[in-house]
Design a protein around this motif. Structure first.
Motif, PDB file in Angstrom:
ATOM      1  N   MET A   1       0.841  -1.192   0.000  1.00 13.97           N
ATOM      2  CA  MET A   1       0.000   0.000   0.000  1.00 13.97           C
ATOM      3  C   MET A   1       0.876   1.242   0.000  1.00 13.97           C
ATOM      4  SD  MET A   1      -2.866  -1.196   2.748  1.00 13.97           S
ATOM      5  CE  MET A   1      -1.675  -2.094   3.730  1.00 13.97           C
ATOM      6  N   ASP A   2       0.480   2.255  -0.764  1.00 14.07           N
ATOM      7  CA  ASP A   2       1.283   3.468  -0.768  1.00 14.07           C
ATOM      8  C   ASP A   2       0.371   4.675  -0.789  1.00 14.07           C
ATOM      9  OD1 ASP A   2       0.572   4.172  -3.456  1.00 14.07           O
ATOM     10  OD2 ASP A   2       1.998   2.694  -4.171  1.00 14.07           O
ATOM     11  N   ALA A   3       1.013   5.845  -0.633  1.00 12.74           N
ATOM     12  CA  ALA A   3       0.247   7.074  -0.514  1.00 12.74           C
ATOM     13  C   ALA A   3      -0.356   7.508  -1.829  1.00 12.74           C
ATOM     14  CB  ALA A   3       1.149   8.183   0.033  1.00 12.74           C
ATOM     15  N   GLY A   4      -0.064   6.825  -2.920  1.00 10.45           N
ATOM     16  CA  GLY A   4      -0.584   7.240  -4.206  1.00 10.45           C
ATOM     17  C   GLY A   4      -1.882   6.571  -4.592  1.00 10.45           C
ATOM     18  N   VAL A   5      -2.485   5.788  -3.686  1.00  8.31           N
ATOM     19  CA  VAL A   5      -3.734   5.128  -4.029  1.00  8.31           C
ATOM     20  C   VAL A   5      -4.804   6.172  -4.332  1.00  8.31           C
ATOM     21  CG1 VAL A   5      -4.528   4.970  -1.653  1.00  8.31           C
ATOM     22  CG2 VAL A   5      -5.384   3.350  -3.306  1.00  8.31           C
ATOM     23  N   THR A   6      -5.634   5.912  -5.316  1.00  6.21           N
ATOM     24  CA  THR A   6      -6.662   6.880  -5.699  1.00  6.21           C
ATOM     25  C   THR A   6      -7.859   6.773  -4.789  1.00  6.21           C
ATOM     26  OG1 THR A   6      -7.770   5.314  -7.172  1.00  6.21           O
ATOM     27  CG2 THR A   6      -5.974   6.620  -8.106  1.00  6.21           C
ATOM     28  N   SER A   7      -8.713   7.802  -4.819  1.00  4.52           N
ATOM     29  CA  SER A   7      -9.932   7.760  -4.024  1.00  4.52           C
ATOM     30  C   SER A   7     -10.787   6.584  -4.429  1.00  4.52           C
ATOM     31  CB  SER A   7     -10.709   9.079  -4.194  1.00  4.52           C
ATOM     32  OG  SER A   7      -9.954  10.161  -3.708  1.00  4.52           O
ATOM     33  N   LEU A  22     -11.089   3.861  12.222  1.00  3.40           N
ATOM     34  CA  LEU A  22      -9.944   4.596  12.755  1.00  3.40           C
ATOM     35  C   LEU A  22     -10.112   6.103  12.526  1.00  3.40           C
ATOM     36  CD1 LEU A  22      -6.823   2.412  11.899  1.00  3.40           C
ATOM     37  CD2 LEU A  22      -8.409   2.273  13.824  1.00  3.40           C
ATOM     38  N   GLU A  23     -10.703   6.480  11.392  1.00  2.00           N
ATOM     39  CA  GLU A  23     -10.948   7.908  11.140  1.00  2.00           C
ATOM     40  C   GLU A  23     -11.883   8.493  12.197  1.00  2.00           C
ATOM     41  OE1 GLU A  23      -9.735  10.248   8.755  1.00  2.00           O
ATOM     42  OE2 GLU A  23      -8.264   8.638   8.796  1.00  2.00           O
ATOM     43  N   GLU A  24     -12.909   7.763  12.568  1.00  2.00           N
ATOM     44  CA  GLU A  24     -13.818   8.231  13.615  1.00  2.00           C
ATOM     45  C   GLU A  24     -13.053   8.429  14.924  1.00  2.00           C
ATOM     46  OE1 GLU A  24     -16.973   5.436  13.943  1.00  2.00           O
ATOM     47  OE2 GLU A  24     -17.758   5.792  11.915  1.00  2.00           O
ATOM     48  N   TYR A  25     -12.179   7.495  15.215  1.00  2.00           N
ATOM     49  CA  TYR A  25     -11.388   7.580  16.437  1.00  2.00           C
ATOM     50  C   TYR A  25     -10.435   8.776  16.387  1.00  2.00           C
ATOM     51  CZ  TYR A  25      -7.949   6.179  19.993  1.00  2.00           C
ATOM     52  OH  TYR A  25      -7.103   6.151  21.072  1.00  2.00           O
ATOM     53  N   ARG A  57      -5.660  17.751  10.705  1.00  2.00           N
ATOM     54  CA  ARG A  57      -5.876  16.508   9.967  1.00  2.00           C
ATOM     55  C   ARG A  57      -7.107  16.678   9.072  1.00  2.00           C
ATOM     56  NH1 ARG A  57      -8.402  12.273  10.667  1.00  2.00           N
ATOM     57  NH2 ARG A  57      -6.463  11.050  10.634  1.00  2.00           N
ATOM     58  N   PRO A  58      -7.324  15.764   8.125  1.00  2.00           N
ATOM     59  CA  PRO A  58      -8.474  15.893   7.240  1.00  2.00           C
ATOM     60  C   PRO A  58      -9.783  15.924   8.014  1.00  2.00           C
ATOM     61  CG  PRO A  58      -6.960  14.222   6.433  1.00  2.00           C
ATOM     62  CD  PRO A  58      -6.489  14.587   7.805  1.00  2.00           C
ATOM     63  N   ALA A  59     -10.720  16.731   7.562  1.00  3.74           N
ATOM     64  CA  ALA A  59     -12.034  16.793   8.193  1.00  3.74           C
ATOM     65  C   ALA A  59     -12.731  15.446   8.057  1.00  3.74           C
ATOM     66  CB  ALA A  59     -12.880  17.894   7.567  1.00  3.74           C
ATOM     67  N   ARG A  60     -13.404  15.029   9.114  1.00  7.65           N
ATOM     68  CA  ARG A  60     -14.096  13.737   9.112  1.00  7.65           C
ATOM     69  C   ARG A  60     -15.112  13.678   7.975  1.00  7.65           C
ATOM     70  NH1 ARG A  60     -14.930   9.190   8.703  1.00  7.65           N
ATOM     71  NH2 ARG A  60     -16.404   7.921   9.860  1.00  7.65           N
ATOM     72  N   GLU A  92      -3.988   6.065   2.855  1.00 10.41           N
ATOM     73  CA  GLU A  92      -5.009   5.375   2.075  1.00 10.41           C
ATOM     74  C   GLU A  92      -6.374   6.032   2.195  1.00 10.41           C
ATOM     75  OE1 GLU A  92      -1.596   2.890   2.485  1.00 10.41           O
ATOM     76  OE2 GLU A  92      -2.753   3.972   4.003  1.00 10.41           O
ATOM     77  N   THR A  93      -6.627   6.740   3.284  1.00 10.01           N
ATOM     78  CA  THR A  93      -7.931   7.366   3.503  1.00 10.01           C
ATOM     79  C   THR A  93      -8.033   8.714   2.809  1.00 10.01           C
ATOM     80  OG1 THR A  93      -8.027   6.285   5.671  1.00 10.01           O
ATOM     81  CG2 THR A  93      -9.575   8.074   5.264  1.00 10.01           C
ATOM     82  N   THR A  94      -6.958   9.498   2.845  1.00  4.64           N
ATOM     83  CA  THR A  94      -6.958  10.839   2.245  1.00  4.64           C
ATOM     84  C   THR A  94      -5.748  10.968   1.331  1.00  4.64           C
ATOM     85  OG1 THR A  94      -7.861  11.604   4.367  1.00  4.64           O
ATOM     86  CG2 THR A  94      -7.309  13.295   2.745  1.00  4.64           C
ATOM     87  N   PRO A  95      -5.772  10.328   0.176  1.00  2.00           N
ATOM     88  CA  PRO A  95      -4.584  10.285  -0.688  1.00  2.00           C
ATOM     89  C   PRO A  95      -4.202  11.619  -1.299  1.00  2.00           C
ATOM     90  CG  PRO A  95      -6.462   9.278  -1.782  1.00  2.00           C
ATOM     91  CD  PRO A  95      -6.888   9.526  -0.370  1.00  2.00           C
TER      92      PRO A  95
END
Length: 286
Positions: A1-7, A22-25, A57-60, A92-95
């Motif tokens: 897995m890498d940071a370049g994964v698309t949405s 995990l994002e909720e947490y 960090r990115p908005a939920r 992976e969540t916010t590429p």
């Protein structure tokens, strides 16, 4: 897995439900000690009172684009507040955030994001020898100041090699933690059930320590560090095992952590942690 994964790739990611949890947490935990400032796609957490500063960090739930101007607005506010210009997120969540962050001039550090396999049996607690005991540290335990101080010495001398800092430096670090209010703040959090501290103790001093932060069936293990002169004795692994056991006893179904690097990730894998992604931390170039 890498940071370049698309949405779109994330939509099909086999760990999507877990990463969403995990994002909720990640969004909920800082709210116990910070005020929240919203900047569209980015949320800035600002520490209320004394203590280690938070981050942006990115908005939920944000799924739209992220531009360098979004990052620049938040960085300007961080400078205005006199707090570190730091960002934390999951690749992976916010590429799309990485490119915007790097375009703003920040450097990005990668850390293996690992989750404990729920089927992993409890680790044995008897592999340490000598006079070392591993224990959960209560708010009134005299071990607490050294348990809070030892990770600072560990992170100041990173790596897994045996280092220079020993008990004299630990005594100085304890005095600092007491003087700056860190011990008192930790006591409040422990009593409130927001933080659990565990330590490997010898002769009344913590030689290794770490924490987990339980919330709604999820807990992150953070700040595990060993006194540099006491490394290579399995102490951090024993502390992590104790934190895992405590988190499970409190009903945590998801236990996770971010490893310092791939070598450290291999150590955590011995306890049943597996990599599910990459945690990213961005900060100014030193």
């Amino acid at each position: 897995m890498d940071a370049g994964v698309t949405s779109a790739g994330f939509d099909d990611h086999p760990e999507r439900a877990l990463l969403d949890r995990l994002e909720e947490y990640y969004d909920a935990v800082p709210r116990h000690g910070a005020r929240v400032e919203d900047y569209g796609p980015i949320t800035l957490f600002v520490r209320e009172g004394q203590g280690w500063p938070f981050y942006a960090r990115p908005a939920r739930g944000w799924s739209g684009p992220l531009e360098v101007t979004d990052v620049q607005k938040v960085r300007a506010r961080q400078r205005e507040l006199g707090i570190p210009e730091s960002f934390e997120w999951v690749a992976e969540t916010t590429p799309t955030l990485r490119a915007a962050v790097e375009a703003s001039g920040l450097v990005v550090h990668e850390h293996p994001l690992m989750v404990l396999d729920p089927c992993t049996p409890a680790a044995p607690a008897d592999w340490l020898s000598g006079n070392i005991s591993v224990q959960v540290v209560g708010a009134d335990d005299p071990v607490l100041p050294s348990a809070l101080a030892v990770p600072h010495l560990a992170f100041a001398e990173p790596g897994t090699h045996v280092g220079l800092a020993g008990t004299p430096q630990l005594a100085e670090a304890v005095d600092t933690r007491v003087a700056d209010g860190s011990v008192e703040r930790a006591m409040v959090r422990i009593r409130a059930g927001l933080t659990v501290v565990a330590a490997a103790v010898e002769h009344g001093l913590a030689l290794s320590a770490g924490q987990h932060q339980p919330l709604a069936g999820v807990s992150e293990i953070v700040g595990v560090g060993t006194l540099p002169s006491a490394r290579r004795r399995g102490l951090a692994l024993a502390v992590t095992a104790a934190l895992v056991a405590d988190a499970r006893s409190r009903g945590a179904e998801t236990v996770f952590l971010s490893a310092g690097d791939d070598d450290v990730a291999q150590i955590y894998a011995r306890l049943g942690f597996r990599r599910i992604g990459t945690a990213l931390i961005a900060e100014p170039v030193e």
